[in-house]
Write a protein that holds these residues in place. Structure first.
Motif, PDB file in Angstrom:
ATOM      1  N   ARG A 152       0.853  -1.191   0.000  1.00  0.00           N
ATOM      2  CA  ARG A 152       0.000   0.000   0.000  1.00  0.00           C
ATOM      3  C   ARG A 152       0.886   1.237   0.000  1.00  0.00           C
ATOM      4  N   ARG A 153       0.730   2.065  -1.007  1.00  0.00           N
ATOM      5  CA  ARG A 153       1.595   3.236  -1.134  1.00  0.00           C
ATOM      6  C   ARG A 153       1.051   4.453  -0.386  1.00  0.00           C
ATOM      7  N   TYR A 154      -0.212   4.426  -0.029  1.00  0.00           N
ATOM      8  CA  TYR A 154      -0.773   5.551   0.711  1.00  0.00           C
ATOM      9  C   TYR A 154      -0.479   5.369   2.192  1.00  0.00           C
ATOM     10  N   ARG A 155       0.149   6.376   2.807  1.00  0.00           N
ATOM     11  CA  ARG A 155       0.495   6.352   4.229  1.00  0.00           C
ATOM     12  C   ARG A 155      -0.432   7.321   4.953  1.00  0.00           C
ATOM     13  N   HIS A 156      -1.556   6.824   5.399  1.00  0.00           N
ATOM     14  CA  HIS A 156      -2.543   7.678   6.057  1.00  0.00           C
ATOM     15  C   HIS A 156      -2.020   8.163   7.400  1.00  0.00           C
ATOM     16  N   PRO A 157      -2.142   9.452   7.705  1.00  0.00           N
ATOM     17  CA  PRO A 157      -2.705  10.527   6.878  1.00  0.00           C
ATOM     18  C   PRO A 157      -1.613  11.410   6.258  1.00  0.00           C
ATOM     19  N   VAL A 158      -0.449  10.830   5.958  1.00  0.00           N
ATOM     20  CA  VAL A 158       0.741  11.638   5.695  1.00  0.00           C
ATOM     21  C   VAL A 158       0.982  11.933   4.221  1.00  0.00           C
ATOM     22  N   THR A 159       1.103  10.882   3.398  1.00  0.00           N
ATOM     23  CA  THR A 159       1.567  11.102   2.034  1.00  0.00           C
ATOM     24  C   THR A 159       1.310   9.887   1.160  1.00  0.00           C
ATOM     25  N   LEU A 160       1.752   9.971  -0.089  1.00  0.00           N
ATOM     26  CA  LEU A 160       1.665   8.876  -1.042  1.00  0.00           C
ATOM     27  C   LEU A 160       3.065   8.646  -1.611  1.00  0.00           C
ATOM     28  N   ASN A 161       3.566   7.423  -1.503  1.00  0.00           N
ATOM     29  CA  ASN A 161       4.941   7.116  -1.897  1.00  0.00           C
ATOM     30  C   ASN A 161       5.057   6.752  -3.369  1.00  0.00           C
ATOM     31  N   GLY A 162       6.004   7.404  -4.054  1.00  0.00           N
ATOM     32  CA  GLY A 162       6.426   6.989  -5.382  1.00  0.00           C
ATOM     33  C   GLY A 162       7.800   6.355  -5.294  1.00  0.00           C
ATOM     34  N   ASP A 163       8.320   5.882  -6.421  1.00  0.00           N
ATOM     35  CA  ASP A 163       9.617   5.209  -6.461  1.00  0.00           C
ATOM     36  C   ASP A 163      10.661   6.089  -7.139  1.00  0.00           C
ATOM     37  N   SER A 164      11.911   5.975  -6.693  1.00  0.00           N
ATOM     38  CA  SER A 164      12.998   6.730  -7.324  1.00  0.00           C
ATOM     39  C   SER A 164      14.331   6.223  -6.826  1.00  0.00           C
ATOM     40  N   GLY A 165      15.370   6.524  -7.592  1.00  0.00           N
ATOM     41  CA  GLY A 165      16.738   6.323  -7.141  1.00  0.00           C
ATOM     42  C   GLY A 165      17.469   7.654  -7.187  1.00  0.00           C
ATOM     43  N   GLN A 166      18.364   7.872  -6.247  1.00  0.00           N
ATOM     44  CA  GLN A 166      19.132   9.113  -6.206  1.00  0.00           C
ATOM     45  C   GLN A 166      20.594   8.803  -5.933  1.00  0.00           C
ATOM     46  N   ALA A 167      21.476   9.539  -6.594  1.00  0.00           N
ATOM     47  CA  ALA A 167      22.909   9.420  -6.340  1.00  0.00           C
ATOM     48  C   ALA A 167      23.531  10.800  -6.317  1.00  0.00           C
ATOM     49  N   LEU A 168      24.336  11.062  -5.306  1.00  0.00           N
ATOM     50  CA  LEU A 168      25.040  12.339  -5.157  1.00  0.00           C
ATOM     51  C   LEU A 168      26.528  12.050  -5.127  1.00  0.00           C
ATOM     52  N   LEU A 169      27.260  12.637  -6.040  1.00  0.00           N
ATOM     53  CA  LEU A 169      28.704  12.517  -6.030  1.00  0.00           C
ATOM     54  C   LEU A 169      29.249  13.755  -5.322  1.00  0.00           C
ATOM     55  N   LEU A 170      29.805  13.537  -4.140  1.00  0.00           N
ATOM     56  CA  LEU A 170      30.229  14.630  -3.272  1.00  0.00           C
ATOM     57  C   LEU A 170      31.740  14.778  -3.289  1.00  0.00           C
ATOM     58  N   SER A 171      32.185  16.027  -3.210  1.00  0.00           N
ATOM     59  CA  SER A 171      33.605  16.336  -3.159  1.00  0.00           C
ATOM     60  C   SER A 171      33.769  17.640  -2.383  1.00  0.00           C
ATOM     61  N   ARG A 172      34.920  18.255  -2.489  1.00  0.00           N
ATOM     62  CA  ARG A 172      35.154  19.525  -1.777  1.00  0.00           C
ATOM     63  C   ARG A 172      34.679  20.721  -2.578  1.00  0.00           C
ATOM     64  N   THR A 173      34.522  20.556  -3.881  1.00  0.00           N
ATOM     65  CA  THR A 173      33.999  21.613  -4.741  1.00  0.00           C
ATOM     66  C   THR A 173      32.945  21.011  -5.662  1.00  0.00           C
ATOM     67  N   GLY A 174      32.058  21.856  -6.162  1.00  0.00           N
ATOM     68  CA  GLY A 174      31.015  21.365  -7.049  1.00  0.00           C
ATOM     69  C   GLY A 174      29.970  22.422  -7.310  1.00  0.00           C
ATOM     70  N   ARG A 175      28.972  22.050  -8.097  1.00  0.00           N
ATOM     71  CA  ARG A 175      27.959  23.006  -8.518  1.00  0.00           C
ATOM     72  C   ARG A 175      27.137  23.529  -7.343  1.00  0.00           C
ATOM     73  N   VAL A 176      26.840  22.665  -6.382  1.00  0.00           N
ATOM     74  CA  VAL A 176      26.069  23.066  -5.206  1.00  0.00           C
ATOM     75  C   VAL A 176      26.932  22.846  -3.975  1.00  0.00           C
ATOM     76  N   ARG A 177      27.229  23.923  -3.256  1.00  0.00           N
ATOM     77  CA  ARG A 177      28.055  23.833  -2.059  1.00  0.00           C
ATOM     78  C   ARG A 177      27.180  23.742  -0.819  1.00  0.00           C
ATOM     79  N   VAL A 178      27.467  22.773   0.014  1.00  0.00           N
ATOM     80  CA  VAL A 178      26.762  22.604   1.284  1.00  0.00           C
ATOM     81  C   VAL A 178      27.509  23.436   2.318  1.00  0.00           C
ATOM     82  N   ILE A 179      26.921  24.559   2.679  1.00  0.00           N
ATOM     83  CA  ILE A 179      27.596  25.486   3.587  1.00  0.00           C
ATOM     84  C   ILE A 179      27.487  25.031   5.032  1.00  0.00           C
ATOM     85  N   ASP A 180      26.303  24.560   5.423  1.00  0.00           N
ATOM     86  CA  ASP A 180      26.111  24.174   6.823  1.00  0.00           C
ATOM     87  C   ASP A 180      24.886  23.275   6.933  1.00  0.00           C
ATOM     88  N   MET A 181      24.855  22.460   7.993  1.00  0.00           N
ATOM     89  CA  MET A 181      23.722  21.567   8.253  1.00  0.00           C
ATOM     90  C   MET A 181      23.458  21.507   9.749  1.00  0.00           C
TER      91      MET A 181
END
Length: 334
Positions: A152-181
């Motif tokens: 069941r993909r519906y998570r009552h009462p929160v959301t509806l789940n779809g499928d995906s894959g994600q990959a992040l290639l991280l280094s010290r420099t790049g297009r998007v810089r993570v300044i702080d977390m």
């Protein structure tokens, strides 16, 4: 001052198969209240991977990220896998299975998880730590495959789940810089949402909310307070004001969730968030970077501008990330 961390490449694998909201197999089994909530989420369709599991989705996205940068498996120094919610086999390692599928045999490999959608944050903390601790380490691959933990993909009462894959290639420099977390958790909600599975077949697995009042009211109030305080902390320690943030990005849970976040922080989320919610539903830990890169592609954010990424999980966990678009030399982090 945080050690340099940047996204050199980001890639997603989104299944071709689409299922419209009205065609969900579970629709006939929902109560009238569940159906009403489902159709108010703001989701019109989801993408579904019938032929691939979580690890396969992560592998497909990872290959895209490596191809984009012209790197080979031998160039990956570390692989951090954001663990799936329901592994295909107990005791076995989906983390090293992904390592084998990608052929990144020399990469330092491990998994992180346990925080639901917010599990991306500890993966990024770990990547930053590796790059700071070892000057010979250059490329850290963070990957995740997101599929519904139950039929069941519906998570009552929160959301509806779809499928995906994600990959992040991280280094010290790049297009998007993570300044702080920043990140916080509250273990008193550890089993607010859960799936009982040991004594029943997979076809009967169903995610349940232990206490909907706790979710809808107590956790909502705490989330409002937490993300407000975390935003103040994030901005204050980076010498910024609210006006210095060019855009805000949130995870994709529901239209109501977007309104809640906007009201709690007095902000307006970038349009890509609602558009991706409508088209893909909730993609777990993959939401916020997917929304960020969609915003960049659509010029909702410009080079050099800063954005805050907001992630919340009902386990409960909260994380905020301050990022800046545009290449940098790694030495100008505030």
């Amino acid at each position: 001052m945080p050690a340099p961390l940047a996204v050199r490449a980001a890639a997603w694998h989104l299944p071709e198969k689409q299922v419209d909201l009205g065609d969900l197999p579970e629709l006939a089994t929902l109560t009238s209240q569940e159906r009403e909530t489902l159709f108010s989420l703001g989701v019109e369709r989801i993408h579904v991977a019938d032929e691939s599991d979580d690890t396969g989705l992560a592998a497909a996205a990872s290959r895209k990220a490596l191809t984009e940068t012209g790197l080979g498996p031998e160039d990956v120094d570390a692989l951090i896998v954001v663990e799936q919610r329901a592994p295909g086999r107990l005791v076995a390692s989906e983390t090293t299975r992904l390592q084998d599928l990608l052929g990144v045999r020399r990469a330092l490999t491990f998994g992180v998880g346990g925080l639901g959608c917010v599990s991306l944050a500890p993966a990024l903390f770990a990547a930053r730590g590796l790059l700071a601790a070892d000057e010979e380490m250059t490329h850290v691959l963070v990957a995740h495959g997101s599929k519904s933990a139950t039929p069941r993909r519906y998570r009552h009462p929160v959301t509806l789940n779809g499928d995906s894959g994600q990959a992040l290639l991280l280094s010290r420099t790049g297009r998007v810089r993570v300044i702080d977390m920043v990140q916080e958790t509250n273990g008193s909600y550890w089993d607010l949402f859960h799936v009982a599975y040991r004594d029943r077949p997979e076809t009967e697995w169903r995610e349940e909310c232990r206490d909907q009042v706790a979710y809808s009211f107590r956790l909502a109030v705490e989330s409002r307070n937490r993300i407000s305080a975390l935003l103040r902390q994030l901005l204050d320690r980076n010498g910024m004001r609210r006006e210095d943030v060019a855009g805000f990005v949130s995870q994709n849970l529901s239209a109501g969730g977007f309104a809640f976040t906007e009201d709690a922080l007095g902000i307006e989320l970038l349009p890509a968030c609602r558009e991706n919610l409508r088209e893909y539903g909730h993609l777990g830990p993959n939401d916020i970077l997917f929304n960020l890169y969609t915003s960049l592609e659509r010029k909702e954010l410009s080079e050099g501008e800063r954005a805050v990424l907001i992630n919340v999980s009902p386990v409960a966990a909260w994380s905020l990330m301050l990022v800046q678009a545009g290449e940098g030399d790694g030495d100008d982090y505030l």
